[in-house]
Design an enzyme around this catalytic site. Structure first.
Site, mmCIF file in Angstrom:
data_model
loop_
_atom_site.group_PDB
_atom_site.id
_atom_site.type_symbol
_atom_site.label_atom_id
_atom_site.label_comp_id
_atom_site.label_asym_id
_atom_site.label_seq_id
_atom_site.Cartn_x
_atom_site.Cartn_y
_atom_site.Cartn_z
ATOM 1 N N SER A 171 0.860 -1.182 0.000
ATOM 2 C CA SER A 171 0.000 0.000 0.000
ATOM 3 C C SER A 171 0.893 1.228 0.000
ATOM 4 O O SER A 171 1.835 1.323 0.800
ATOM 5 C CB SER A 171 -0.913 0.003 1.225
ATOM 6 O OG SER A 171 -1.790 1.107 1.195
ATOM 7 N N GLU A 172 0.599 2.175 -0.864
ATOM 8 C CA GLU A 172 1.534 3.285 -1.094
ATOM 9 C C GLU A 172 1.728 4.191 0.114
ATOM 10 O O GLU A 172 2.680 4.965 0.169
ATOM 11 C CB GLU A 172 1.088 4.116 -2.299
ATOM 12 C CG GLU A 172 -0.216 4.836 -2.106
ATOM 13 C CD GLU A 172 -0.781 5.363 -3.418
ATOM 14 O OE1 GLU A 172 -0.946 6.585 -3.514
ATOM 15 O OE2 GLU A 172 -1.042 4.568 -4.324
ATOM 16 N N ASN A 173 0.838 4.087 1.112
ATOM 17 C CA ASN A 173 1.030 4.907 2.314
ATOM 18 C C ASN A 173 2.074 4.304 3.253
ATOM 19 O O ASN A 173 2.376 4.884 4.286
ATOM 20 C CB ASN A 173 -0.297 5.117 3.051
ATOM 21 C CG ASN A 173 -0.905 3.816 3.542
ATOM 22 O OD1 ASN A 173 -0.850 2.796 2.862
ATOM 23 N ND2 ASN A 173 -1.497 3.831 4.719
#
Length: 227
Positions: A47-49
Protein backbone atom coordinates in the site's frame (compact mmCIF):
# COMPACT_ATOMS: atom_id res chain seq x y z
CA UNK A 1 -26.17 -8.93 -22.80
CA UNK A 2 -25.17 -8.70 -19.13
CA UNK A 3 -21.46 -8.60 -18.37
CA UNK A 4 -19.61 -9.36 -15.16
CA UNK A 5 -20.38 -7.15 -12.21
CA UNK A 6 -17.65 -5.04 -10.68
CA UNK A 7 -16.61 -7.54 -8.01
CA UNK A 8 -16.52 -10.34 -10.57
CA UNK A 9 -14.04 -8.25 -12.59
CA UNK A 10 -11.81 -7.95 -9.54
CA UNK A 11 -12.07 -11.71 -8.97
CA UNK A 12 -10.91 -12.38 -12.52
CA UNK A 13 -7.92 -10.05 -12.19
CA UNK A 14 -6.93 -11.62 -8.86
CA UNK A 15 -6.66 -15.06 -10.50
CA UNK A 16 -3.64 -13.87 -12.52
CA UNK A 17 -1.63 -12.74 -9.48
CA UNK A 18 1.29 -15.14 -9.10
CA UNK A 19 3.01 -16.65 -6.10
CA UNK A 20 5.75 -14.49 -4.60
CA UNK A 21 4.73 -11.23 -6.26
CA UNK A 22 4.69 -7.79 -4.66
CA UNK A 23 1.41 -6.22 -5.77
CA UNK A 24 0.04 -2.72 -5.39
CA UNK A 25 -3.74 -2.36 -5.50
CA UNK A 26 -5.18 1.01 -6.49
CA UNK A 27 -7.78 2.86 -4.45
CA UNK A 28 -11.38 1.90 -5.22
CA UNK A 29 -12.28 -1.24 -7.08
CA UNK A 30 -8.76 -2.75 -7.35
CA UNK A 31 -8.33 -3.12 -3.56
CA UNK A 32 -11.00 -5.83 -3.64
CA UNK A 33 -8.60 -8.10 -5.56
CA UNK A 34 -7.09 -8.97 -2.18
CA UNK A 35 -10.40 -10.65 -1.24
CA UNK A 36 -10.12 -13.14 -4.11
CA UNK A 37 -6.48 -14.24 -4.13
CA UNK A 38 -5.99 -17.93 -4.83
CA UNK A 39 -5.29 -19.75 -1.53
CA UNK A 40 -2.12 -21.36 -2.86
CA UNK A 41 -0.34 -18.07 -3.66
CA UNK A 42 1.83 -16.21 -1.16
CA UNK A 43 1.60 -12.53 -2.08
CA UNK A 44 2.79 -9.29 -0.51
CA UNK A 45 0.25 -6.50 -1.02
CA UNK A 46 1.96 -3.10 -0.97
CA UNK A 47 0.00 0.00 0.00
CA UNK A 48 1.53 3.29 -1.09
CA UNK A 49 1.03 4.91 2.31
CA UNK A 50 3.76 2.61 3.67
CA UNK A 51 2.50 -0.92 4.30
CA UNK A 52 4.28 -3.90 2.74
CA UNK A 53 2.22 -6.97 3.53
CA UNK A 54 -1.39 -5.82 3.86
CA UNK A 55 -3.51 -8.52 5.47
CA UNK A 56 -7.29 -9.01 5.53
CA UNK A 57 -9.60 -6.26 6.66
CA UNK A 58 -9.69 -5.95 10.44
CA UNK A 59 -12.71 -7.45 12.20
CA UNK A 60 -14.64 -5.07 14.45
CA UNK A 61 -12.87 -6.26 17.61
CA UNK A 62 -9.36 -5.82 16.11
CA UNK A 63 -9.60 -2.40 14.47
CA UNK A 64 -6.52 -0.23 14.96
CA UNK A 65 -7.24 3.30 13.73
CA UNK A 66 -3.52 3.80 13.02
CA UNK A 67 -3.41 0.79 10.70
CA UNK A 68 -4.99 1.68 7.37
CA UNK A 69 -4.26 1.21 3.68
CA UNK A 70 -4.10 3.97 1.04
CA UNK A 71 -7.89 3.90 0.79
CA UNK A 72 -8.29 4.40 4.58
CA UNK A 73 -9.64 0.88 5.05
CA UNK A 74 -8.94 -0.64 8.49
CA UNK A 75 -6.55 -3.49 7.78
CA UNK A 76 -4.45 -6.15 9.47
CA UNK A 77 -0.88 -7.19 8.67
CA UNK A 78 0.19 -10.53 7.22
CA UNK A 79 3.17 -12.40 8.77
CA UNK A 80 6.41 -10.76 7.67
CA UNK A 81 4.81 -7.37 7.00
CA UNK A 82 6.73 -4.11 7.30
CA UNK A 83 5.70 -0.51 7.98
CA UNK A 84 7.75 2.18 6.24
CA UNK A 85 7.34 5.91 5.72
CA UNK A 86 5.85 7.39 2.58
CA UNK A 87 9.19 8.39 1.07
CA UNK A 88 10.50 4.83 1.31
CA UNK A 89 7.21 3.50 -0.06
CA UNK A 90 7.51 5.67 -3.15
CA UNK A 91 11.20 4.86 -3.46
CA UNK A 92 10.11 1.24 -3.66
CA UNK A 93 7.57 2.08 -6.37
CA UNK A 94 9.86 4.35 -8.38
CA UNK A 95 12.74 1.89 -8.04
CA UNK A 96 10.85 -0.84 -9.90
CA UNK A 97 10.34 -3.13 -6.90
CA UNK A 98 6.57 -3.61 -7.40
CA UNK A 99 5.83 -6.55 -9.69
CA UNK A 100 2.26 -5.57 -10.57
CA UNK A 101 0.03 -2.60 -9.91
CA UNK A 102 -3.70 -2.93 -10.55
CA UNK A 103 -5.40 0.40 -11.21
CA UNK A 104 -8.76 1.76 -12.24
CA UNK A 105 -9.02 3.85 -15.40
CA UNK A 106 -11.24 6.14 -17.41
CA UNK A 107 -9.60 5.25 -20.75
CA UNK A 108 -6.88 2.97 -22.09
CA UNK A 109 -5.47 3.47 -25.59
CA UNK A 110 -4.42 0.83 -28.10
CA UNK A 111 -0.75 1.60 -27.45
CA UNK A 112 -1.12 1.25 -23.66
CA UNK A 113 -1.55 4.94 -22.76
CA UNK A 114 -3.44 5.33 -19.48
CA UNK A 115 -5.89 8.07 -18.43
CA UNK A 116 -7.16 7.66 -14.88
CA UNK A 117 -6.77 10.91 -12.96
CA UNK A 118 -8.91 13.62 -14.60
CA UNK A 119 -12.36 13.15 -16.11
CA UNK A 120 -12.70 16.89 -16.77
CA UNK A 121 -15.78 16.81 -14.58
CA UNK A 122 -17.27 20.07 -13.31
CA UNK A 123 -18.42 18.32 -10.13
CA UNK A 124 -15.26 16.39 -9.23
CA UNK A 125 -11.72 17.71 -9.34
CA UNK A 126 -8.77 15.73 -10.72
CA UNK A 127 -7.22 13.17 -8.36
CA UNK A 128 -3.56 12.53 -9.10
CA UNK A 129 -2.64 10.41 -6.06
CA UNK A 130 0.19 7.94 -6.64
CA UNK A 131 -1.06 6.66 -9.98
CA UNK A 132 1.58 8.43 -12.05
CA UNK A 133 4.40 6.93 -9.98
CA UNK A 134 2.85 3.48 -10.10
CA UNK A 135 2.14 3.60 -13.82
CA UNK A 136 5.79 4.26 -14.67
CA UNK A 137 7.44 2.43 -11.76
CA UNK A 138 5.68 -0.94 -11.56
CA UNK A 139 6.99 -3.76 -13.70
CA UNK A 140 3.48 -4.45 -15.01
CA UNK A 141 0.34 -2.29 -15.03
CA UNK A 142 -3.06 -3.99 -15.14
CA UNK A 143 -6.31 -2.06 -15.36
CA UNK A 144 -9.77 -2.92 -14.03
CA UNK A 145 -12.70 -1.00 -15.51
CA UNK A 146 -16.07 -1.35 -17.16
CA UNK A 147 -15.85 -1.74 -20.93
CA UNK A 148 -18.10 1.27 -21.61
CA UNK A 149 -19.13 4.45 -19.83
CA UNK A 150 -22.61 4.94 -18.43
CA UNK A 151 -23.38 6.95 -21.57
CA UNK A 152 -22.38 4.02 -23.79
CA UNK A 153 -19.00 5.34 -24.97
CA UNK A 154 -16.05 2.94 -25.19
CA UNK A 155 -13.26 3.12 -22.61
CA UNK A 156 -10.87 1.09 -24.77
CA UNK A 157 -9.95 3.61 -27.45
CA UNK A 158 -7.48 4.16 -30.24
CA UNK A 159 -6.23 7.39 -28.64
CA UNK A 160 -7.10 8.73 -25.18
CA UNK A 161 -9.16 11.91 -25.12
CA UNK A 162 -8.57 12.59 -21.40
CA UNK A 163 -5.32 13.83 -19.81
CA UNK A 164 -2.76 11.03 -19.62
CA UNK A 165 -1.47 9.47 -16.44
CA UNK A 166 1.41 7.77 -18.27
CA UNK A 167 2.24 6.64 -21.80
CA UNK A 168 2.55 3.07 -23.11
CA UNK A 169 2.35 1.54 -19.64
CA UNK A 170 -0.72 -0.73 -19.56
CA UNK A 171 -0.08 -4.43 -20.19
CA UNK A 172 -3.52 -5.93 -19.54
CA UNK A 173 -7.11 -4.74 -19.11
CA UNK A 174 -9.92 -6.58 -17.30
CA UNK A 175 -13.45 -5.43 -18.11
CA UNK A 176 -16.97 -6.75 -17.66
CA UNK A 177 -16.82 -8.09 -21.23
CA UNK A 178 -13.25 -9.20 -21.90
CA UNK A 179 -9.64 -9.65 -20.88
CA UNK A 180 -7.45 -7.71 -23.29
CA UNK A 181 -3.66 -7.61 -23.56
CA UNK A 182 -1.90 -4.53 -24.93
CA UNK A 183 0.67 -5.87 -27.38
CA UNK A 184 2.96 -4.42 -30.05
CA UNK A 185 0.23 -4.92 -32.65
CA UNK A 186 -2.54 -3.40 -30.54
CA UNK A 187 -5.29 -4.88 -28.38
CA UNK A 188 -5.36 -8.69 -28.21
CA UNK A 189 -8.49 -10.30 -26.78
CA UNK A 190 -7.56 -13.24 -24.52
CA UNK A 191 -11.01 -13.87 -23.05
CA UNK A 192 -14.48 -12.74 -24.06
CA UNK A 193 -17.84 -13.00 -22.32
CA UNK A 194 -19.45 -16.33 -23.06
CA UNK A 195 -22.13 -15.89 -25.75
CA UNK A 196 -20.68 -12.64 -27.09
CA UNK A 197 -19.47 -12.53 -30.68
CA UNK A 198 -16.38 -10.80 -32.01
CA UNK A 199 -18.66 -8.34 -33.81
CA UNK A 200 -20.45 -7.55 -30.53
CA UNK A 201 -17.18 -6.77 -28.77
CA UNK A 202 -15.82 -4.71 -31.65
CA UNK A 203 -19.02 -2.63 -31.63
CA UNK A 204 -18.37 -1.76 -27.96
CA UNK A 205 -14.68 -0.95 -28.41
CA UNK A 206 -13.13 2.21 -29.83
CA UNK A 207 -9.95 0.58 -31.15
CA UNK A 208 -9.13 -2.33 -33.49
CA UNK A 209 -9.10 -5.74 -31.83
CA UNK A 210 -7.11 -8.88 -32.58
CA UNK A 211 -8.52 -12.13 -31.21
CA UNK A 212 -5.99 -14.59 -29.83
CA UNK A 213 -6.13 -18.04 -31.46
CA UNK A 214 -6.75 -19.55 -28.01
CA UNK A 215 -9.30 -16.91 -26.93
CA UNK A 216 -11.40 -18.41 -24.13
CA UNK A 217 -14.78 -17.60 -22.56
CA UNK A 218 -14.65 -15.03 -19.76
CA UNK A 219 -16.33 -16.54 -16.72
CA UNK A 220 -16.48 -15.80 -13.00
CA UNK A 221 -18.31 -17.31 -10.01
CA UNK A 222 -21.47 -15.62 -8.74
CA UNK A 223 -20.50 -12.69 -6.49
CA UNK A 224 -23.19 -10.37 -5.18
CA UNK A 225 -22.37 -6.68 -5.02
CA UNK A 226 -23.27 -4.96 -1.74
CA UNK A 227 -26.19 -2.59 -1.87
Amino acid sequence: MSGLNRLQITWRAAQDIEDGQVVNLGIGLPVHCSDYLRPEVDVFIQSENGVIGVGPLAPADRIDTDLVDAGSRRITLRPGASIIDSSWSFAMIRGGHVDVTILGAFEVAANGDLANWDMRSLNKGPLVGGAMDLAVGARAVWVIMEHMTRKGAPRLVETCTLPLTAVRCVKRVYTDLAVVDIAYDGMVVREMLDGMTAADLRARTGAPLVFAPDCRPLVAPPIAQPG
